[in-house]
Design an enzyme around this catalytic site. Structure first.
Site, PDB file in Angstrom:
ATOM      1  N   ASN A  45       9.784   3.777  -5.794  1.00 32.44           N
ATOM      2  CA  ASN A  45       9.687   2.900  -6.964  1.00 32.44           C
ATOM      3  C   ASN A  45      10.530   3.451  -8.105  1.00 32.44           C
ATOM      4  OD1 ASN A  45       7.612   4.894  -6.963  1.00 32.44           O
ATOM      5  ND2 ASN A  45       6.325   3.708  -8.333  1.00 32.44           N
ATOM      6  N   GLU A  47      10.952   2.768 -12.125  1.00 36.32           N
ATOM      7  CA  GLU A  47      10.394   2.092 -13.306  1.00 36.32           C
ATOM      8  C   GLU A  47      11.444   1.985 -14.404  1.00 36.32           C
ATOM      9  OE1 GLU A  47       6.707   4.215 -14.113  1.00 36.32           O
ATOM     10  OE2 GLU A  47       5.766   3.197 -12.394  1.00 36.32           O
ATOM     11  N   CYS A  56       9.397  -1.992  -6.900  1.00 40.31           N
ATOM     12  CA  CYS A  56       8.539  -1.207  -5.997  1.00 40.31           C
ATOM     13  C   CYS A  56       9.357  -0.521  -4.904  1.00 40.31           C
ATOM     14  CB  CYS A  56       7.525  -2.113  -5.317  1.00 40.31           C
ATOM     15  SG  CYS A  56       6.298  -2.824  -6.411  1.00 40.31           S
ATOM     16  N   GLU A  58       8.774  -0.438  -1.653  1.00 43.60           N
ATOM     17  CA  GLU A  58       8.965  -1.235  -0.435  1.00 43.60           C
ATOM     18  C   GLU A  58      10.155  -2.182  -0.586  1.00 43.60           C
ATOM     19  OE1 GLU A  58       6.275  -0.788  -2.243  1.00 43.60           O
ATOM     20  OE2 GLU A  58       4.428  -0.954  -1.077  1.00 43.60           O
ATOM     21  N   CYS A  87       1.786  -4.106  -2.628  1.00 46.82           N
ATOM     22  CA  CYS A  87       1.432  -5.201  -3.544  1.00 46.82           C
ATOM     23  C   CYS A  87       1.827  -6.542  -2.933  1.00 46.82           C
ATOM     24  CB  CYS A  87       2.091  -4.995  -4.906  1.00 46.82           C
ATOM     25  SG  CYS A  87       3.831  -5.462  -4.964  1.00 46.82           S
ATOM     26  N   CYS A  90       5.592  -7.330  -2.599  1.00 48.92           N
ATOM     27  CA  CYS A  90       6.243  -6.605  -1.494  1.00 48.92           C
ATOM     28  C   CYS A  90       5.821  -7.165  -0.139  1.00 48.92           C
ATOM     29  CB  CYS A  90       5.942  -5.111  -1.600  1.00 48.92           C
ATOM     30  SG  CYS A  90       6.810  -4.371  -2.998  1.00 48.92           S
TER      31      CYS A  90
HETATM   32  N1  THU Z   1       4.302   0.077  -6.758  1.00 50.60           N
HETATM   33  C1  THU Z   1       5.065   0.180  -5.626  1.00 50.60           C
HETATM   34  O1  THU Z   1       6.105   0.845  -5.616  1.00 50.60           O
HETATM   35  N2  THU Z   1       4.647  -0.483  -4.522  1.00 50.60           N
HETATM   36  C2  THU Z   1       3.512  -1.229  -4.440  1.00 50.60           C
HETATM   37  O2  THU Z   1       3.274  -1.865  -3.422  1.00 50.60           O
HETATM   38  C3  THU Z   1       2.575  -1.232  -5.553  1.00 50.60           C
HETATM   39  C4  THU Z   1       3.097  -0.704  -6.838  1.00 50.60           C
HETATM   40  C5  THU Z   1       4.727   0.803  -7.950  1.00 50.60           C
HETATM   41  C6  THU Z   1       5.171  -0.059  -9.094  1.00 50.60           C
HETATM   42  C7  THU Z   1       4.937   0.862 -10.262  1.00 50.60           C
HETATM   43  O3  THU Z   1       6.075   1.711 -10.404  1.00 50.60           O
HETATM   44  C8  THU Z   1       3.768   1.712  -9.851  1.00 50.60           C
HETATM   45  O4  THU Z   1       3.666   1.577  -8.447  1.00 50.60           O
HETATM   46  C9  THU Z   1       2.460   1.322 -10.494  1.00 50.60           C
HETATM   47  O5  THU Z   1       2.205  -0.035 -10.324  1.00 50.60           O
END
Ligand code: THU
Length: 134
Positions: A45, A47, A56, A58, A87, A90
């Site tokens: 991920n 940000e 994310c 995935e 999530c 994804c």
């Molecule tokens: N996140 C992911 O990388 N994958 C997911 O399936 C759920 C959330 C990340 C997004 C963000 O950087 C952090 O997790 C918190 O939500």
């Protein structure tokens, strides 16, 4: 999928997780996708100070693989501190390429769960629902 292959994919996802850029949530995620070609594609991920631009792990793995010419993925492994499932966004992106994908979720202590993507995204909307002839 052998146990050794599962382990290799989880290790790749855990390594990808180390690169996660998470100064805001501090929730690092790593993903590793096994393509039909046998190649493994990783993502973490990433940000952003403009929070909504976060991507994310995935989806980064899928986009990385597609940019390399891959279109079919048999398995994805996702590693987080607490072993959570991907999530909704994804799940939808993964389902585009294989609604029956094997989804391995692992935590950082070695616990693992395995799902079929269809369990995580039942009654999915997919490419077959688009009729581009109308
Ligand atoms: N996140 C992911 O990388 N994958 C997911 O399936 C759920 C959330 C990340 C997004 C963000 O950087 C952090 O997790 C918190 O939500």
């Amino acid at each position: 999928m052998t146990l050794a292959e599962i382990q290799a994919l989880v290790i790749a996802a855990a390594k990808a997780r180390e690169a996660a850029y998470v100064p805001y949530s501090h929730f690092a995620v790593g993903a590793a996708l096994l393509a039909a070609s046998g190649e493994i594609y990783i993502g973490c991920n990433v940000e952003n100070a403009s929070f909504g631009l976060t991507v994310c792990a995935e989806r980064n793995a899928v986009f990385h693989a597609v940019a390399q010419g891959e279109r079919h993925f048999a398995v994805v492994a996702v590693v987080t501190q607490n072993g959570v499932t991907p999530c909704g966004a994804c799940r939808q992106v993964l389902a585009e390429f294989n609604p029956q994908m094997m989804v391995i979720v692992a935590d950082t202590t070695g616990n693992r769960c395995i799902y079929n993507l269809a369990e995580l995204l039942p009654h999915a909307f997919g490419p077959e629902h688009l009729n581009t002839m109308q």
